[in-house]
Design a protein around this motif. Sequence first.
Motif, PDB file in Angstrom:
ATOM      1  N   CYS A  81      32.712  12.151  44.314  1.00 35.65           N
ATOM      2  CA  CYS A  81      33.861  12.541  43.506  1.00 35.65           C
ATOM      3  C   CYS A  81      34.149  11.423  42.510  1.00 35.65           C
ATOM      4  CB  CYS A  81      35.061  12.764  44.422  1.00 35.65           C
ATOM      5  SG  CYS A  81      36.623  12.922  43.531  1.00 35.65           S
ATOM      6  N   TYR A 125      44.929   7.514  39.258  1.00 34.11           N
ATOM      7  CA  TYR A 125      45.232   6.861  40.527  1.00 34.11           C
ATOM      8  C   TYR A 125      45.061   5.358  40.435  1.00 34.11           C
ATOM      9  CZ  TYR A 125      45.048  11.570  42.395  1.00 34.11           C
ATOM     10  OH  TYR A 125      45.284  12.898  42.629  1.00 34.11           O
ATOM     11  N   LEU A 154      43.519  27.488  38.791  1.00 37.35           N
ATOM     12  CA  LEU A 154      42.267  27.856  38.126  1.00 37.35           C
ATOM     13  C   LEU A 154      41.260  26.706  38.245  1.00 37.35           C
ATOM     14  CD1 LEU A 154      41.099  30.256  36.395  1.00 37.35           C
ATOM     15  CD2 LEU A 154      41.716  28.938  34.364  1.00 37.35           C
ATOM     16  N   LYS A 163      44.633  19.160  37.110  1.00 37.15           N
ATOM     17  CA  LYS A 163      45.063  17.881  36.553  1.00 37.15           C
ATOM     18  C   LYS A 163      44.711  17.810  35.079  1.00 37.15           C
ATOM     19  CE  LYS A 163      46.192  17.378  40.705  1.00 37.15           C
ATOM     20  NZ  LYS A 163      45.616  16.655  41.803  1.00 37.15           N
ATOM     21  N   ALA A 209      39.622  23.955  42.656  1.00 34.74           N
ATOM     22  CA  ALA A 209      38.503  23.187  43.197  1.00 34.74           C
ATOM     23  C   ALA A 209      38.624  22.969  44.702  1.00 34.74           C
ATOM     24  CB  ALA A 209      38.410  21.844  42.491  1.00 34.74           C
ATOM     25  N   TYR A 249      38.772  15.213  38.005  1.00 37.37           N
ATOM     26  CA  TYR A 249      39.543  14.304  37.131  1.00 37.37           C
ATOM     27  C   TYR A 249      38.773  13.922  35.864  1.00 37.37           C
ATOM     28  CZ  TYR A 249      42.552  14.262  41.129  1.00 37.37           C
ATOM     29  OH  TYR A 249      43.377  14.674  42.141  1.00 37.37           O
TER      30      TYR A 249
HETATM   31  N1  PLP Z   1      39.300  17.597  44.186  1.00 39.02           N
HETATM   32  C1  PLP Z   1      39.984  16.441  44.205  1.00 39.02           C
HETATM   33  C2  PLP Z   1      39.256  15.178  44.269  1.00 39.02           C
HETATM   34  C3  PLP Z   1      41.386  16.465  44.187  1.00 39.02           C
HETATM   35  O1  PLP Z   1      42.058  15.310  44.226  1.00 39.02           O
HETATM   36  C4  PLP Z   1      42.046  17.695  44.130  1.00 39.02           C
HETATM   37  C5  PLP Z   1      43.518  17.781  44.116  1.00 39.02           C
HETATM   38  O2  PLP Z   1      44.268  16.911  44.406  1.00 39.02           O
HETATM   39  C6  PLP Z   1      41.296  18.843  44.118  1.00 39.02           C
HETATM   40  C7  PLP Z   1      39.922  18.776  44.155  1.00 39.02           C
HETATM   41  C8  PLP Z   1      41.962  20.186  44.164  1.00 39.02           C
HETATM   42  O3  PLP Z   1      42.069  20.760  42.949  1.00 39.02           O
HETATM   43  P1  PLP Z   1      42.678  22.213  42.792  1.00 39.02           P
HETATM   44  O4  PLP Z   1      44.125  22.041  42.514  1.00 39.02           O
HETATM   45  O5  PLP Z   1      41.912  22.778  41.630  1.00 39.02           O
HETATM   46  O6  PLP Z   1      42.440  22.985  44.022  1.00 39.02           O
END
Ligand code: PLP
Length: 404
Positions: free
Chosen positions: A184, A343, A259, A250, A108, A219
């Motif tokens: 988010c 968190y 991925l 996660k 992401a 998340y």
């Molecule tokens: N989006 C948020 C809000 C995150 O906290 C994180 C990772 O800490 C990511 C995206 C990144 O995810 P990815 O490991 O799939 O790149």
Amino acid sequence: MVKANENYLKLPGNYLFSTIGKKVKEYQEKNPDAKIIRLGIGDVTQPIAPAITDALHSAVDEMGSADTFKGYAPDLGYSFLREKISEMDFKQRGCDISPDEIFVSDGAKCDCSNIQEIFSLDNKVAVCDPVYPVYVDSNVMAGRTGIYDEIAQSYKDVIYMPCTADNDFVPELPIETPDLIYLCFPNNPTGAVIKKDQLQVWVDYANKNKAIILYDAAYEAYISEDDVPHSIYECDGAKTCAIEFRSFSKTAGFTGLRLGFTVIPKELEAGGVGLWSLWARRHGTKYNGAPYIVQKAGEAVYSEEGRKQIKSQIAYYMENARYIYDGLKAAGYDVSGGVNAPYIWLHTPDKMTSWEFFDYLLTGANVVGTPGSGFGPHGEHYFRLTAFGNRENTLEAIERIKKL
Ligand code: PLP
């Protein structure tokens, strides 16, 4: 003469986690016997679940045999994975997202930083404050933010939407109308969530103002309460105003495997231009796909065994979250988050700044967390702890904090 992209020079100082790493290293060098517990950076600690490693092993074997070997993956990702995502992440939740609206990627972070490329530089960006820094920094690099104001700790041309205890860390609609709105939920860093009726307000607002919501649901798997939406597409009208990002990091411990996927509905447009085809063009031009073996591992996340195993890993982390939350509360801290997110967001005591509290925790308890001010000006006087440690360290950290 060649010129560098000077937008990069607008990025202030050190990256948050490098500064933390440097401070911790210095402290450890001066105090070699200190047993430091890290509840700062958001990386998982549980190993990949067995159903997933089994799938990885057999995919590796396929790659070693001429009749099952795979080369470049299809542009959007393998359909065996996109079909599972469409069915289990969306259709089973009442969201009409088809496999060809899903773009598989290696996570992401790159998707939510690259997505701004398909939008005009004239677009006005709105972000939550505090915020996952990637949304802002990627727009800085592109030249969409104006200059950084050191005193205000913000970019001139970005709309910041304060997320404070007064609004339960869910932003209010901004006064100035943005074009791109980053949301988010469940939130990093605050651990807050948005209820479905609150998210519907944002969807209606975006549709009315012809804005696009860039919805990061990395998340989603941590949601435990019923009235919290797992996807923005649970809201009416979201397909004409929202892009959604998901991650296996996660959800299933893929931070090192890599991925994720992005959903762009076919009907989504910006000024009459279809965004699905722009992203498809970008994906095809600049990206060559997540590895076959990783996409097979991703498929196993949706198997019956895989789902059971990742559910128990998430439950483990969320139990850590409960220990942290309850322990800090018992010690008199003002805390939030930790119920639908890994968190915990705490208000620093005695008017300490976030960095003062960082030093206090590091030197007094040998515990590392993340200063809230690193996520934006409204993160000042806050501090983030993560539930991704192992149980023993988490309990030990809380006991130490209680004794401070
Ligand atoms: N989006 C948020 C809000 C995150 O906290 C994180 C990772 O800490 C990511 C995206 C990144 O995810 P990815 O490991 O799939 O790149």
